[in-house]
Design a protein around this motif. Structure first.
Motif, PDB file in Angstrom:
ATOM      1  N   ALA A  17      50.700  57.661  77.023  1.00 48.76           N
ATOM      2  CA  ALA A  17      51.084  57.157  75.696  1.00 48.76           C
ATOM      3  C   ALA A  17      50.867  55.647  75.647  1.00 48.76           C
ATOM      4  CB  ALA A  17      52.539  57.503  75.388  1.00 48.76           C
ATOM      5  N   ALA A  18      51.214  54.940  76.714  1.00 45.47           N
ATOM      6  CA  ALA A  18      50.994  53.496  76.770  1.00 45.47           C
ATOM      7  C   ALA A  18      49.499  53.173  76.779  1.00 45.47           C
ATOM      8  CB  ALA A  18      51.674  52.905  78.006  1.00 45.47           C
ATOM      9  N   LEU A  19      48.734  53.933  77.541  1.00 41.86           N
ATOM     10  CA  LEU A  19      47.281  53.735  77.587  1.00 41.86           C
ATOM     11  C   LEU A  19      46.655  53.972  76.216  1.00 41.86           C
ATOM     12  CD1 LEU A  19      44.782  53.150  79.368  1.00 41.86           C
ATOM     13  CD2 LEU A  19      44.655  55.616  79.782  1.00 41.86           C
ATOM     14  N   GLU A  20      47.048  55.050  75.561  1.00 38.09           N
ATOM     15  CA  GLU A  20      46.536  55.353  74.223  1.00 38.09           C
ATOM     16  C   GLU A  20      46.897  54.245  73.241  1.00 38.09           C
ATOM     17  OE1 GLU A  20      46.918  58.794  70.780  1.00 38.09           O
ATOM     18  OE2 GLU A  20      47.714  59.181  72.771  1.00 38.09           O
ATOM     19  N   SER A  21      48.118  53.765  73.310  1.00 40.81           N
ATOM     20  CA  SER A  21      48.558  52.690  72.427  1.00 40.81           C
ATOM     21  C   SER A  21      47.762  51.411  72.674  1.00 40.81           C
ATOM     22  CB  SER A  21      50.052  52.432  72.640  1.00 40.81           C
ATOM     23  OG  SER A  21      50.486  51.360  71.855  1.00 40.81           O
ATOM     24  N   LEU A  22      47.491  51.113  73.929  1.00 39.01           N
ATOM     25  CA  LEU A  22      46.733  49.920  74.300  1.00 39.01           C
ATOM     26  C   LEU A  22      45.283  49.980  73.791  1.00 39.01           C
ATOM     27  CD1 LEU A  22      46.733  47.286  76.057  1.00 39.01           C
ATOM     28  CD2 LEU A  22      45.910  48.727  77.925  1.00 39.01           C
ATOM     29  N   LEU A  23      44.684  51.165  73.792  1.00 39.77           N
ATOM     30  CA  LEU A  23      43.269  51.306  73.449  1.00 39.77           C
ATOM     31  C   LEU A  23      43.012  51.640  71.978  1.00 39.77           C
ATOM     32  CD1 LEU A  23      42.040  53.291  76.591  1.00 39.77           C
ATOM     33  CD2 LEU A  23      42.031  50.821  76.207  1.00 39.77           C
ATOM     34  N   THR A  24      44.033  52.043  71.257  1.00 37.30           N
ATOM     35  CA  THR A  24      43.861  52.452  69.865  1.00 37.30           C
ATOM     36  C   THR A  24      43.343  51.304  69.007  1.00 37.30           C
ATOM     37  OG1 THR A  24      45.558  54.158  70.024  1.00 37.30           O
ATOM     38  CG2 THR A  24      45.070  53.342  67.821  1.00 37.30           C
ATOM     39  N   GLY A  25      42.358  51.611  68.194  1.00 35.90           N
ATOM     40  CA  GLY A  25      41.852  50.649  67.225  1.00 35.90           C
ATOM     41  C   GLY A  25      40.674  49.822  67.686  1.00 35.90           C
ATOM     42  N   TRP A  26      40.372  49.843  68.969  1.00 34.10           N
ATOM     43  CA  TRP A  26      39.247  49.016  69.408  1.00 34.10           C
ATOM     44  C   TRP A  26      38.376  49.676  70.457  1.00 34.10           C
ATOM     45  CZ3 TRP A  26      38.438  47.370  74.399  1.00 34.10           C
ATOM     46  CH2 TRP A  26      39.506  47.498  75.286  1.00 34.10           C
ATOM     47  N   PHE A  27      38.952  50.477  71.328  1.00 33.80           N
ATOM     48  CA  PHE A  27      38.191  50.962  72.482  1.00 33.80           C
ATOM     49  C   PHE A  27      37.167  52.048  72.146  1.00 33.80           C
ATOM     50  CE2 PHE A  27      37.586  53.831  76.062  1.00 33.80           C
ATOM     51  CZ  PHE A  27      37.037  52.954  76.981  1.00 33.80           C
ATOM     52  N   THR A  28      37.543  53.042  71.397  1.00 32.77           N
ATOM     53  CA  THR A  28      36.668  54.196  71.174  1.00 32.77           C
ATOM     54  C   THR A  28      35.370  53.790  70.487  1.00 32.77           C
ATOM     55  OG1 THR A  28      38.619  55.606  71.050  1.00 32.77           O
ATOM     56  CG2 THR A  28      36.555  56.529  70.224  1.00 32.77           C
ATOM     57  N   GLY A  29      35.469  53.050  69.396  1.00 31.13           N
ATOM     58  CA  GLY A  29      34.260  52.615  68.690  1.00 31.13           C
ATOM     59  C   GLY A  29      33.393  51.712  69.542  1.00 31.13           C
ATOM     60  N   LEU A  30      34.029  50.772  70.232  1.00 29.99           N
ATOM     61  CA  LEU A  30      33.284  49.862  71.103  1.00 29.99           C
ATOM     62  C   LEU A  30      32.609  50.622  72.243  1.00 29.99           C
ATOM     63  CD1 LEU A  30      32.516  46.947  71.907  1.00 29.99           C
ATOM     64  CD2 LEU A  30      34.652  46.883  73.235  1.00 29.99           C
ATOM     65  N   ALA A  31      33.335  51.528  72.867  1.00 33.38           N
ATOM     66  CA  ALA A  31      32.772  52.295  73.983  1.00 33.38           C
ATOM     67  C   ALA A  31      31.620  53.177  73.518  1.00 33.38           C
ATOM     68  CB  ALA A  31      33.867  53.149  74.642  1.00 33.38           C
ATOM     69  N   ALA A  32      31.773  53.833  72.376  1.00 37.37           N
ATOM     70  CA  ALA A  32      30.698  54.686  71.861  1.00 37.37           C
ATOM     71  C   ALA A  32      29.456  53.858  71.527  1.00 37.37           C
ATOM     72  CB  ALA A  32      31.180  55.456  70.635  1.00 37.37           C
ATOM     73  N   ARG A  33      29.655  52.684  70.937  1.00 34.23           N
ATOM     74  CA  ARG A  33      28.511  51.818  70.617  1.00 34.23           C
ATOM     75  C   ARG A  33      27.855  51.282  71.893  1.00 34.23           C
ATOM     76  NH1 ARG A  33      29.401  47.237  67.757  1.00 34.23           N
ATOM     77  NH2 ARG A  33      31.593  47.145  68.295  1.00 34.23           N
ATOM     78  N   PHE A  34      28.666  50.980  72.912  1.00 28.12           N
ATOM     79  CA  PHE A  34      28.125  50.517  74.187  1.00 28.12           C
ATOM     80  C   PHE A  34      27.280  51.603  74.842  1.00 28.12           C
ATOM     81  CE2 PHE A  34      28.364  50.084  78.792  1.00 28.12           C
ATOM     82  CZ  PHE A  34      27.844  48.803  78.962  1.00 28.12           C
ATOM     83  N   VAL A  35      27.792  52.827  74.854  1.00 22.54           N
ATOM     84  CA  VAL A  35      27.039  53.935  75.446  1.00 22.54           C
ATOM     85  C   VAL A  35      25.755  54.183  74.639  1.00 22.54           C
ATOM     86  CG1 VAL A  35      27.079  56.421  75.939  1.00 22.54           C
ATOM     87  CG2 VAL A  35      29.048  55.002  76.511  1.00 22.54           C
ATOM     88  N   PHE A  36      25.858  54.142  73.309  1.00 21.00           N
ATOM     89  CA  PHE A  36      24.661  54.285  72.465  1.00 21.00           C
ATOM     90  C   PHE A  36      23.642  53.197  72.806  1.00 21.00           C
ATOM     91  CE2 PHE A  36      22.204  53.112  68.732  1.00 21.00           C
ATOM     92  CZ  PHE A  36      21.653  54.336  68.366  1.00 21.00           C
ATOM     93  N   ALA A  37      24.109  51.957  72.935  1.00 14.96           N
ATOM     94  CA  ALA A  37      23.204  50.843  73.252  1.00 14.96           C
ATOM     95  C   ALA A  37      22.530  51.048  74.602  1.00 14.96           C
ATOM     96  CB  ALA A  37      23.967  49.523  73.233  1.00 14.96           C
ATOM     97  N   SER A  38      23.287  51.506  75.590  1.00 13.74           N
ATOM     98  CA  SER A  38      22.721  51.643  76.931  1.00 13.74           C
ATOM     99  C   SER A  38      21.808  52.856  77.069  1.00 13.74           C
ATOM    100  CB  SER A  38      23.827  51.698  77.982  1.00 13.74           C
ATOM    101  OG  SER A  38      24.556  52.890  77.876  1.00 13.74           O
ATOM    102  N   LEU A  39      22.044  53.904  76.290  1.00 16.17           N
ATOM    103  CA  LEU A  39      21.244  55.127  76.420  1.00 16.17           C
ATOM    104  C   LEU A  39      20.128  55.251  75.387  1.00 16.17           C
ATOM    105  CD1 LEU A  39      24.018  57.824  77.025  1.00 16.17           C
ATOM    106  CD2 LEU A  39      22.520  56.742  78.719  1.00 16.17           C
ATOM    107  N   LEU A  40      20.385  54.887  74.150  1.00 14.32           N
ATOM    108  CA  LEU A  40      19.461  55.247  73.073  1.00 14.32           C
ATOM    109  C   LEU A  40      18.860  54.085  72.296  1.00 14.32           C
ATOM    110  CD1 LEU A  40      21.483  58.287  71.728  1.00 14.32           C
ATOM    111  CD2 LEU A  40      19.413  58.323  73.110  1.00 14.32           C
ATOM    112  N   PHE A  41      19.464  52.905  72.364  1.00 17.93           N
ATOM    113  CA  PHE A  41      18.989  51.784  71.562  1.00 17.93           C
ATOM    114  C   PHE A  41      17.506  51.488  71.814  1.00 17.93           C
ATOM    115  CE2 PHE A  41      18.276  47.193  71.069  1.00 17.93           C
ATOM    116  CZ  PHE A  41      18.526  47.070  69.709  1.00 17.93           C
ATOM    117  N   LEU A  42      17.141  51.207  73.053  1.00 18.10           N
ATOM    118  CA  LEU A  42      15.747  50.872  73.357  1.00 18.10           C
ATOM    119  C   LEU A  42      14.810  52.048  73.137  1.00 18.10           C
ATOM    120  CD1 LEU A  42      16.130  48.530  76.467  1.00 18.10           C
ATOM    121  CD2 LEU A  42      15.562  47.910  74.106  1.00 18.10           C
TER     122      LEU A  42
END
Length: 189
Positions: A17-42
């Motif tokens: 619950a603490a981990l979810e609270s800490l990551l809510t609002g910023w981590f999921t979108g950033l992580a998904a965009r980072f993975v997209f950038a590293s795998l599919l951008f180029l």
């Protein structure tokens, strides 16, 4: 014994619950965009640049390879002379498809109009997959199937994972570390 189990369950719940609270609002979108950038951008940007014509105005006229990639059977029917294809839909689709392949990945990565850009990329991946199957005639092994125990097919394994990654961005947005977030803050402030 029940006291120890209850303690572990409570500890587990509090930690996550603490981990979810800490990551809510910023981590999921950033992580998904980072993975997209590293795998599919180029992959997408290089593919799009490779479809542009030569010279300073090459960005205005995609090359023959772009037409072969997007409309393989139509190009075969005109002996690979794209000038014989009509403006609508062929030239228009190739032009916008080529630019979508370049622009949409940039927008997803920088987090500008991110949800709409990710939706556009999902549409692009679906169209790309349809062209690969029906236009380029991918074999059954390359197409694969869902729930077939083999995780190496291009369409049902790779592309399904790509769409899921982009769907995360559509649902959760770009997160706090994005141009979208900065624009939203400047409008609210």
């Amino acid at each position: 014994m029940q006291g120890a189990i209850g303690f572990l369950v409570t500890l587990h719940h509090r930690f996550f619950a603490a981990l979810e609270s800490l990551l809510t609002g910023w981590f999921t979108g950033l992580a998904a965009r980072f993975v997209f950038a590293s795998l599919l951008f180029l992959y997408y940007v290089n593919s799009g640049w490779g479809k542009l014509g030569d010279g300073p105005f090459g960005f205005l006229s995609p090359n023959s390879g772009a037409f072969v990639t997007i409309f393989p059977k139509a190009m075969e029917a005109v002996s690979y002379d794209h000038t014989q294809l009509s403006f609508f839909p062929y030239h228009l689709v190739v032009y916008f498809g080529t630019w979508a392949e370049i622009v949409l990945p940039f927008l997803v990565v920088i987090g500008l109009f991110t949800r709409l850009s990710a939706l556009g990329m999902i549409f692009f991946v679906v169209v790309q997959s349809i062209v690969d199957v029906f236009g380029h005639g991918l074999d059954d092994k390359s197409v694969g199937a869902m729930f077939d125990r083999l995780p190496d097919a291009i369409i049902w394994d790779q592309r399904l994972a790509w769409v899921f990654l982009l769907l995360i961005v559509v649902v959760h947005g770009a997160g706090r570390f994005s141009i979208d977030h900065l624009l939203a803050r400047s409008r609210a402030g």
